[in-house]
Write a protein that holds these residues in place. Structure first.
Motif, PDB file in Angstrom:
ATOM      1  N   UNK A 194       3.160   0.133 -23.377  1.00 27.95           N
ATOM      2  CA  UNK A 194       2.621   0.889 -22.241  1.00 27.95           C
ATOM      3  C   UNK A 194       2.357  -0.028 -21.053  1.00 27.95           C
ATOM      4  N   UNK A 195       1.779  -1.198 -21.311  1.00 32.27           N
ATOM      5  CA  UNK A 195       1.520  -2.156 -20.225  1.00 32.27           C
ATOM      6  C   UNK A 195       2.816  -2.605 -19.573  1.00 32.27           C
ATOM      7  N   UNK A 196       3.820  -2.880 -20.399  1.00 28.71           N
ATOM      8  CA  UNK A 196       5.117  -3.308 -19.848  1.00 28.71           C
ATOM      9  C   UNK A 196       5.764  -2.228 -19.014  1.00 28.71           C
ATOM     10  N   UNK A 197       5.688  -0.975 -19.484  1.00 28.74           N
ATOM     11  CA  UNK A 197       6.280   0.131 -18.729  1.00 28.74           C
ATOM     12  C   UNK A 197       5.563   0.335 -17.398  1.00 28.74           C
ATOM     13  N   UNK A 198       4.223   0.240 -17.417  1.00 25.65           N
ATOM     14  CA  UNK A 198       3.467   0.382 -16.168  1.00 25.65           C
ATOM     15  C   UNK A 198       3.831  -0.729 -15.183  1.00 25.65           C
ATOM     16  N   UNK A 199       3.946  -1.967 -15.681  1.00 26.18           N
ATOM     17  CA  UNK A 199       4.301  -3.092 -14.811  1.00 26.18           C
ATOM     18  C   UNK A 199       5.701  -2.912 -14.227  1.00 26.18           C
ATOM     19  N   UNK A 200       6.635  -2.493 -15.072  1.00 23.97           N
ATOM     20  CA  UNK A 200       8.009  -2.297 -14.593  1.00 23.97           C
ATOM     21  C   UNK A 200       8.062  -1.176 -13.554  1.00 23.97           C
ATOM     22  N   UNK A 201       7.329  -0.081 -13.813  1.00 21.25           N
ATOM     23  CA  UNK A 201       7.348   1.040 -12.874  1.00 21.25           C
ATOM     24  C   UNK A 201       6.754   0.651 -11.525  1.00 21.25           C
ATOM     25  N   UNK A 202       5.663  -0.145 -11.561  1.00 20.86           N
ATOM     26  CA  UNK A 202       5.052  -0.587 -10.302  1.00 20.86           C
ATOM     27  C   UNK A 202       6.008  -1.491  -9.537  1.00 20.86           C
ATOM     28  N   UNK A 203       6.671  -2.409 -10.247  1.00 15.73           N
ATOM     29  CA  UNK A 203       7.620  -3.321  -9.593  1.00 15.73           C
ATOM     30  C   UNK A 203       8.785  -2.535  -8.995  1.00 15.73           C
ATOM     31  N   UNK A 204       9.318  -1.569  -9.769  1.00 18.73           N
ATOM     32  CA  UNK A 204      10.417  -0.749  -9.252  1.00 18.73           C
ATOM     33  C   UNK A 204       9.975   0.049  -8.031  1.00 18.73           C
ATOM     34  N   UNK A 210       0.825  -1.199   0.000  1.00 24.60           N
ATOM     35  CA  UNK A 210       0.000   0.000   0.000  1.00 24.60           C
ATOM     36  C   UNK A 210       0.866   1.258   0.000  1.00 24.60           C
ATOM     37  N   UNK A 211       1.970   1.201   0.720  1.00 20.98           N
ATOM     38  CA  UNK A 211       2.852   2.365   0.798  1.00 20.98           C
ATOM     39  C   UNK A 211       3.473   2.688  -0.548  1.00 20.98           C
ATOM     40  N   UNK A 212       3.753   1.674  -1.373  1.00 22.99           N
ATOM     41  CA  UNK A 212       4.374   1.900  -2.669  1.00 22.99           C
ATOM     42  C   UNK A 212       3.462   2.710  -3.589  1.00 22.99           C
ATOM     43  N   UNK A 213       2.145   2.549  -3.458  1.00 26.73           N
ATOM     44  CA  UNK A 213       1.211   3.320  -4.272  1.00 26.73           C
ATOM     45  C   UNK A 213       0.948   4.688  -3.646  1.00 26.73           C
ATOM     46  N   UNK A 214       0.880   4.733  -2.336  1.00 31.46           N
ATOM     47  CA  UNK A 214       0.628   5.998  -1.662  1.00 31.46           C
ATOM     48  C   UNK A 214       1.759   6.978  -1.880  1.00 31.46           C
ATOM     49  N   UNK A 215       2.999   6.501  -1.864  1.00 35.31           N
ATOM     50  CA  UNK A 215       4.154   7.367  -2.025  1.00 35.31           C
ATOM     51  C   UNK A 215       4.423   7.741  -3.472  1.00 35.31           C
ATOM     52  N   UNK A 216       3.645   7.127  -4.418  1.00 38.01           N
ATOM     53  CA  UNK A 216       3.842   7.360  -5.855  1.00 38.01           C
ATOM     54  C   UNK A 216       5.271   7.050  -6.290  1.00 38.01           C
ATOM     55  N   UNK A 217       5.912   6.103  -5.604  1.00 38.53           N
ATOM     56  CA  UNK A 217       7.288   5.755  -5.936  1.00 38.53           C
ATOM     57  C   UNK A 217       7.399   5.040  -7.270  1.00 38.53           C
ATOM     58  N   UNK A 218       6.241   4.530  -7.800  1.00 35.27           N
ATOM     59  CA  UNK A 218       6.301   3.879  -9.101  1.00 35.27           C
ATOM     60  C   UNK A 218       6.596   4.876 -10.225  1.00 35.27           C
ATOM     61  N   UNK A 219       6.467   6.182  -9.938  1.00 41.37           N
ATOM     62  CA  UNK A 219       6.800   7.192 -10.937  1.00 41.37           C
ATOM     63  C   UNK A 219       8.302   7.355 -11.116  1.00 41.37           C
ATOM     64  N   UNK A 220       9.088   6.560 -10.356  1.00 39.27           N
ATOM     65  CA  UNK A 220      10.540   6.651 -10.476  1.00 39.27           C
ATOM     66  C   UNK A 220      11.000   6.272 -11.873  1.00 39.27           C
ATOM     67  N   UNK A 221      10.177   5.531 -12.629  1.00 41.84           N
ATOM     68  CA  UNK A 221      10.582   5.099 -13.969  1.00 41.84           C
ATOM     69  C   UNK A 221      10.578   6.255 -14.967  1.00 41.84           C
ATOM     70  N   UNK A 222       9.800   7.304 -14.713  1.00 46.43           N
ATOM     71  CA  UNK A 222       9.693   8.408 -15.669  1.00 46.43           C
ATOM     72  C   UNK A 222      11.045   9.089 -15.901  1.00 46.43           C
ATOM     73  N   UNK A 223      11.777   9.522 -14.848  1.00 45.07           N
ATOM     74  CA  UNK A 223      13.088  10.124 -15.120  1.00 45.07           C
ATOM     75  C   UNK A 223      14.085   9.134 -15.718  1.00 45.07           C
ATOM     76  N   UNK A 224      13.929   7.842 -15.395  1.00 49.21           N
ATOM     77  CA  UNK A 224      14.831   6.840 -15.977  1.00 49.21           C
ATOM     78  C   UNK A 224      14.607   6.740 -17.478  1.00 49.21           C
ATOM     79  N   UNK A 225      13.335   6.731 -17.913  1.00 53.24           N
ATOM     80  CA  UNK A 225      13.030   6.676 -19.338  1.00 53.24           C
ATOM     81  C   UNK A 225      13.501   7.941 -20.040  1.00 53.24           C
TER      82      UNK A 225
END
Length: 511
Positions: free
Chosen positions: A250-260, A200-215
């Protein structure tokens, strides 16, 4: 006579690693980027670098041999130097915080670092061992904790019996600790993070957006690889030409970002534990790098419970403790109990950890006239933005008159925020406590004891005088100083607040 000890020999390796890390930029420049250079100043630069490294290595070895310490009956004694010997004394009763940090390096070699902090200022305010064995770290921490508990037990006995109690002699081992002190050293675990909490914390903190600067960085690197930007754009357009390839990407990027995001949150907040004894609060966190620190309960000036919109939807909150002075870890969120606690559990935990604090669910609302006041107060942000939009009149989506639509949307947003702030603002005076809740989108609940409030300011602007309301600001001793303001409360509530604060002398003991 207590035996003097040195740091673990791995302290030299730790210092060498820090030396290499700090010298990395010079190494890259002198020996990689300028590898084949025959320039004179590059040659002299390398010589200076070799000499500096040699002196640094000698200094590291010399410091390890000369730095010694001992833990006697009342204080740490730290010795350093050979020709000019210095001796520092840090009494146990001056130590306020004990912090541990176990990096990946420490975990590989089963060691840790420990830091004892006092309330004084200057170079002699702390005693830190960069690398020490786990057993030695436990021993030193027990010495300090046992001594502080001795003083607490003795002071309690004096208060109850009116006679001084002679504390036991020097405490070094756990079996030497008296039973009364052992009871105080026992810790109650209030919270331990679970996999569900981390998820739950991973979604609340929006940490899955870490993939955007990496891309973004990856795309920039690809553009640098191809000299013609049109080649890069054609490759990207070819990938996105087919709808199923686009959907798959897009699906792959979303999955990778959530996992990261989950992995990042798990590494940062995994093994998070909150415990306490009679006098202190203990927090440990981290998977790869572990951090442990303690907070003295009597230093807590106020409690803050914060909820962002995302946390409010998931029923979570962040609990922060405002303390009198810093806790020595500017790069750590040391005053946060845990950023993702269930709201009910957060309220219960405050009562468990700090029994002298009370959390009241029922609070008073602002009067209806406060809402009208807020709606009639000019919004300078909207006025300035509307003026700029009217002057430039930007064309958006082919519409020449889009500026007034943007102005209307901005005005609607201001009204919504003010209405939300009015709805969230609550207050209550509960005997020796004060509770204030403020905020529009993100709400903050502030709880403090009357004796911890050092100043109170009551102000009224022209509009507030017309509507018969006022603003109250409280000041708590902290680093930085904590100011908390509640606006537009009724004059009757202001009068009650003044009477409540005037009774502060009943709670504050003067010597």
């Amino acid at each position: 006579m207590n035996e003097t000890k040195r740091q673990h020999p791995l302290a030299m390796l730790w210092s060498l690693w820090k030396l290499v890390k700090n010298s990395f930029a010079f190494i890259v420049f002198l020996f990689i980027l300028r590898h084949g250079s025959a320039s004179t100043w590059i040659m002299y630069g390398r010589i200076v670098f070799y000499v500096a490294i040699a002196f640094s290595v000698i200094s590291i070895i010399w410091s390890w041999f000369t730095l010694r310490y001992t833990a006697d009956d009342k204080a740490f004694q730290i010795y350093s130097g050979v020709f000019n010997r210095t001796r520092r004394t840090i009494p146990y009763n001056k130590i306020q915080n004990v912090n541990r940090h176990t990096s990946l390096f420490h975990r590989l070699f089963r060691v840790t670092s420990i830091r004892f902090e006092t309330g004084i200022k200057g170079e002699d305010a702390t005693f830190q061992l960069q690398v020490v064995s786990l057993s030695e770290s436990d021993r030193l921490e027990k010495v300090v904790a046992g001594h502080m508990s001795e003083a607490n037990v003795a002071s309690d006995a004096v208060e109850q019996n009116g006679e001084p109690v002679t504390p036991p002699e020097h405490i070094t081992l756990e079996e030497d600790i008296p039973s009364t002190v052992k009871e105080e050293l026992e810790r109650n675990v209030h919270y331990q993070s679970t996999r569900k909490d981390i998820f739950k914390a991973s979604f609340t903190s929006l940490s899955f957006l870490v993939l955007i600067p990496i891309l973004g960085s990856l795309y920039s690197s690809i553009k640098d690889f191809f000299p013609d930007e049109k080649v890069t754009e054609s490759i990207v357009l070819t990938w996105l030409d087919t709808w199923w390839i686009t959907a798959l990407i897009i699906t792959g990027l979303i999955a990778i970002s959530i996992i990261l995001g989950i992995v990042r949150t798990f590494v940062k907040y995994g093994d998070f534990q909150i415990s306490s004894d009679r006098k202190r609060i203990y927090i440990t966190k981290g998977m790869l790098e572990q951090t442990a620190f303690s907070i003295l309960k009597e230093r807590v000036q106020a409690v803050k419970i914060t909820q962002s919109p995302m946390k409010r939807l998931l029923g979570l909150a962040e609990v922060e403790l405002t303390t009198a002075g810093g806790l020595g870890e500017s790069d750590q969120e040391v005053n946060s109990l845990y950023p993702f606690l269930p709201v009910k559990q957060a309220y219960d935990m405050i009562s468990e950890i700090l029994p002298s604090y009370q959390v009241t669910q029922e609070m008073q609302k602002l009067p209806r006239k406060s809402l009208w006041l807020r709606m009639l107060t000019p919004s300078w942000v909207w006025i300035i933005a509307t003026g700029l939009l009217f002057y430039f009149k930007p064309v958006i989506l082919g519409r020449d008159q889009a500026w007034w639509m943007i102005s209307a949307i901005l005005l609607l947003w201001v009204v919504i925020c003010r209405f939300a702030d009015f709805f969230h603002t609550r207050y209550v005076l509960n005997q020796n406590f004060i509770q204030l809740r403020t905020g529009a989108l993100t709400s903050t609940l502030y709880i403090s004891k009357r004796e911890k409030v050092i100043e109170v300011h009551i102000t009224r602007n022209l509009l507030q005088r017309w509507f018969g309301v006022a603003s109250v600001q409280t000041v708590n001793r902290a680093k930085p100083v904590l100011h908390h303001t509640v606006n537009d409360i009724s004059l009757e509530a202001v009068e009650s607040f003044q009477l409540w604060y005037m009774d502060r002398s009943q709670n504050v003991q003067t010597r």
